[in-house]
Design a protein around this motif. Structure first.
Motif, PDB file in Angstrom:
ATOM      1  N   GLY A   1       0.781  -1.230   0.000  1.00 17.32           N
ATOM      2  CA  GLY A   1       0.000   0.000   0.000  1.00 17.32           C
ATOM      3  C   GLY A   1       0.810   1.276   0.000  1.00 17.32           C
ATOM      4  N   PHE A   2       2.084   1.191  -0.400  1.00 16.95           N
ATOM      5  CA  PHE A   2       2.916   2.385  -0.425  1.00 16.95           C
ATOM      6  C   PHE A   2       2.535   3.271  -1.617  1.00 16.95           C
ATOM      7  N   GLU A   3       2.715   4.549  -1.450  1.00 13.45           N
ATOM      8  CA  GLU A   3       2.548   5.476  -2.578  1.00 13.45           C
ATOM      9  C   GLU A   3       3.844   5.463  -3.388  1.00 13.45           C
ATOM     10  N   MET A   4       3.746   5.060  -4.637  1.00 10.75           N
ATOM     11  CA  MET A   4       4.936   4.928  -5.477  1.00 10.75           C
ATOM     12  C   MET A   4       5.096   6.154  -6.368  1.00 10.75           C
ATOM     13  N   ILE A   5       6.304   6.704  -6.359  1.00 10.97           N
ATOM     14  CA  ILE A   5       6.608   7.926  -7.096  1.00 10.97           C
ATOM     15  C   ILE A   5       7.555   7.591  -8.246  1.00 10.97           C
ATOM     16  N   PRO A   6       7.119   7.737  -9.499  1.00 15.58           N
ATOM     17  CA  PRO A   6       7.992   7.441 -10.636  1.00 15.58           C
ATOM     18  C   PRO A   6       9.149   8.441 -10.726  1.00 15.58           C
ATOM     19  N   VAL A   7      10.333   7.924 -11.036  1.00 16.46           N
ATOM     20  CA  VAL A   7      11.523   8.759 -11.237  1.00 16.46           C
ATOM     21  C   VAL A   7      12.074   8.467 -12.632  1.00 16.46           C
ATOM     22  N   PRO A   8      12.172   9.469 -13.489  1.00 13.65           N
ATOM     23  CA  PRO A   8      12.677   9.224 -14.854  1.00 13.65           C
ATOM     24  C   PRO A   8      14.120   8.725 -14.833  1.00 13.65           C
ATOM     25  N   THR A   9      14.463   7.901 -15.837  1.00 16.74           N
ATOM     26  CA  THR A   9      15.828   7.402 -15.959  1.00 16.74           C
ATOM     27  C   THR A   9      16.410   7.798 -17.307  1.00 16.74           C
ATOM     28  N   SER A  10      17.735   7.786 -17.351  1.00 19.82           N
ATOM     29  CA  SER A  10      18.484   8.056 -18.581  1.00 19.82           C
ATOM     30  C   SER A  10      19.598   7.015 -18.651  1.00 19.82           C
ATOM     31  N   PRO A  11      20.412   7.030 -19.702  1.00 19.44           N
ATOM     32  CA  PRO A  11      21.502   6.049 -19.779  1.00 19.44           C
ATOM     33  C   PRO A  11      22.492   6.096 -18.621  1.00 19.44           C
ATOM     34  N   THR A  12      22.496   7.165 -17.820  1.00 17.11           N
ATOM     35  CA  THR A  12      23.397   7.232 -16.657  1.00 17.11           C
ATOM     36  C   THR A  12      22.722   6.807 -15.360  1.00 17.11           C
ATOM     37  N   GLY A  13      21.410   6.509 -15.417  1.00 19.75           N
ATOM     38  CA  GLY A  13      20.686   6.106 -14.220  1.00 19.75           C
ATOM     39  C   GLY A  13      19.515   7.021 -13.921  1.00 19.75           C
ATOM     40  N   PRO A  14      18.923   6.895 -12.730  1.00 19.71           N
ATOM     41  CA  PRO A  14      17.762   7.719 -12.372  1.00 19.71           C
ATOM     42  C   PRO A  14      18.117   9.200 -12.236  1.00 19.71           C
ATOM     43  N   ASP A  15      17.096  10.034 -12.279  1.00 15.55           N
ATOM     44  CA  ASP A  15      17.252  11.492 -12.136  1.00 15.55           C
ATOM     45  C   ASP A  15      17.672  11.797 -10.696  1.00 15.55           C
ATOM     46  N   MET A  16      18.970  11.991 -10.480  1.00 16.81           N
ATOM     47  CA  MET A  16      19.487  12.167  -9.123  1.00 16.81           C
ATOM     48  C   MET A  16      19.099  13.515  -8.530  1.00 16.81           C
ATOM     49  N   ASP A  17      18.911  14.535  -9.342  1.00 16.37           N
ATOM     50  CA  ASP A  17      18.447  15.823  -8.814  1.00 16.37           C
ATOM     51  C   ASP A  17      17.095  15.643  -8.132  1.00 16.37           C
ATOM     52  N   MET A  18      16.215  14.930  -8.800  1.00 18.70           N
ATOM     53  CA  MET A  18      14.878  14.679  -8.255  1.00 18.70           C
ATOM     54  C   MET A  18      14.959  13.822  -6.993  1.00 18.70           C
ATOM     55  N   ILE A  19      15.769  12.771  -7.045  1.00 17.75           N
ATOM     56  CA  ILE A  19      15.896  11.865  -5.899  1.00 17.75           C
ATOM     57  C   ILE A  19      16.454  12.599  -4.681  1.00 17.75           C
TER      58      ILE A  19
END
Length: 440
Positions: free
Chosen positions: A151-169
């Motif tokens: 039941g967790f609220e899941m938040i999508p994080v965009p990815t690129s060839p270097t990995g997830p969006d670290m600014d957002m994380i």
């Protein structure tokens, strides 16, 4: 052939008629092909048949420290297995826990343990009003299934060839104590095949979570799954990086031999800090007396050491490489230049990620199914199975024989062309109808 959007309506209509004729021909073949899951094929499973002979009824099943693998005990696993799997995971054996056959099971239990009893004395998650979880997308559907189940609220994080969006994380983790974790497949990610850059790994290790019980669930499922000897992705070891950054307890690192030996009878493991390990064992000791030590010993006797495992993985690569190259070759031949899709070309792992034009993925998968090729449901690579742009499709080349894979990929490319052409034609029709409506 020129891009579909550059064709005239007349040209596009003729192209659709030709594609539809070809599609009907495939429908009449009576195909029953499956590219849904990333399962090893029979030839890959045959590579590990020697495991069945690694132990016999005449064998001494005693470990070097005197442990009789037939009996109870050994909560953290036998030492020989911790050395072998520690080398596979690039971690000190003292920081490795050996479990049963499924790393997904270990991840589920780890979430469940935090949910019912908390992490290191923090409030159990079940007693909190809301739990949030970060989900790099596209990602692994079974990961998302665990956090959705709780039941967790899941938040999508965009990815690129270097990995997830670290600014957002970094921003989200530092500002919201309700965020308790993130799913990561850092090497040859499912489904993109991307591997995290050095900078991405270092930024993960230096996160400053608002929640003291925030954990990175680092599922290095494809750490040894290279397709090539001379072209391989390299990944910085996360636990060592976390220790250097002063965040030793930030990560639970998971791995298994599920796609190395037998998927149903492998060894799963977790590597983590001494503090995390002590916390986990305080609960695990009530759950089990120990996992399958005979299977652990079987793996050790079969591989002998990490060098034996590395040679074994070269044999896997020799089987998988032609399949990946065939899929990529067909996609290049059939779709390049049409501007109707993009796809990854990974150097390892089990999947190729394909992005259609917006709003086309579900229709492509449906068309494939109606012609006899089953694929992972469009949207499965997003939390809750909802891809907001309806673009991503996961291609799994491993299981079908080469000839079947060729037919399935050719049909897939045909479906991409047909669905895309029809959408572009409909857009043209709508655009031409709008001025007429405005004149009225």
């Amino acid at each position: 052939m020129k891009p579909y959007r550059e064709m005239s309506k007349k040209e596009l209509k003729a192209e659709i008629a030709s594609l539809h004729e070809e599609y009907v021909r495939y429908q009449n073949m009576g195909l029953e092909l499956n590219m849904m899951r990333g399962k090893p094929c029979k030839e890959q499973l045959d590579l590990s048949m020697g495991m069945m002979d690694a132990l016999t009824s005449d064998e001494d099943l005693t470990c070097e420290d005197g442990t009789d693998c037939r009996n109870y005990g050994g909560l953290t696993g036998i030492q020989e297995a911790k050395v072998l799997i520690g080398d596979m995971m690039e971690n000190n054996p003292d920081n490795v826990l050996i479990f049963g056959n499924s790393s997904l099971n270990v991840m589920y239990d780890t979430v469940s343990r935090a949910y019912t009893h908390g992490i290191m004395g923090n409030t159990p998650w079940c007693k909190l009003d809301k739990i949030k979880w970060l989900c790099p997308v596209p990602g692994y559907d079974r990961h998302f299934g665990i956090t959705e189940y709780f039941g967790f609220e899941m938040i999508p994080v965009p990815t690129s060839p270097t990995g997830p969006d670290m600014d957002m994380i970094e921003r989200l983790v530092a500002s919201d104590p309700a965020i308790k974790g993130i799913w990561c497949v850092p090497k040859y990610s499912n489904p993109t095949g991307y591997s995290y850059s050095d900078e991405t790994v270092r930024r993960f290790a230096r996160l400053k979570p608002a929640a003291p019980d925030f954990r990175i669930f680092w599922d290095n499922a494809y750490g040894m799954h290279h397709l090539y000897d001379d072209k391989q992705d390299y990944l910085i070891e996360i636990l060592a990086e976390c220790k250097r950054a002063g965040n030793p307890d930030l990560v639970y690192k998971f791995a298994s031999t599920s796609k190395i030996t037998f998927p149903g009878s492998g060894i799963a493991a977790m590597a983590t800090s001494p503090n995390n390990m002590e916390d986990i064992l305080s609960t695990l000791k009530h759950q089990t007396i120990g996992h399958d030590k005979v299977n652990q010993l079987r793996h050790v006797r079969f591989f002998k050491d990490i060098h034996g495992m590395t040679e074994h993985m070269r044999k896997h690569a020799a089987i998988l490489r032609p399949k990946f190259e065939m899929v990529e070759s067909i996609l290049d031949k059939e779709l390049s230049g049409l501007d109707i899709g993009t796809w990854t070309k990974p150097l390892g792992g089990y999947f190729i990620s394909f992005d259609t034009m917006e709003g086309c993925a579900k229709s492509v998968v449906s068309h494939c199914k109606k012609a006899g090729v089953a694929m992972t449901a469009a949207g499965a690579t997003w939390p809750y199975g909802k891809d907001p742009h309806d673009t991503n499709i996961r291609i799994a080349p491993s299981y079908p024989p080469l000839e079947d894979l060729k037919k399935a990929t050719e049909l897939f490319a045909l479906c991409v062309k047909l669905v895309s052409a029809e959408k572009i034609y409909d857009d043209m029709q709508n655009e031409s109808a709008q001025p007429a409506a405005a004149e009225k």
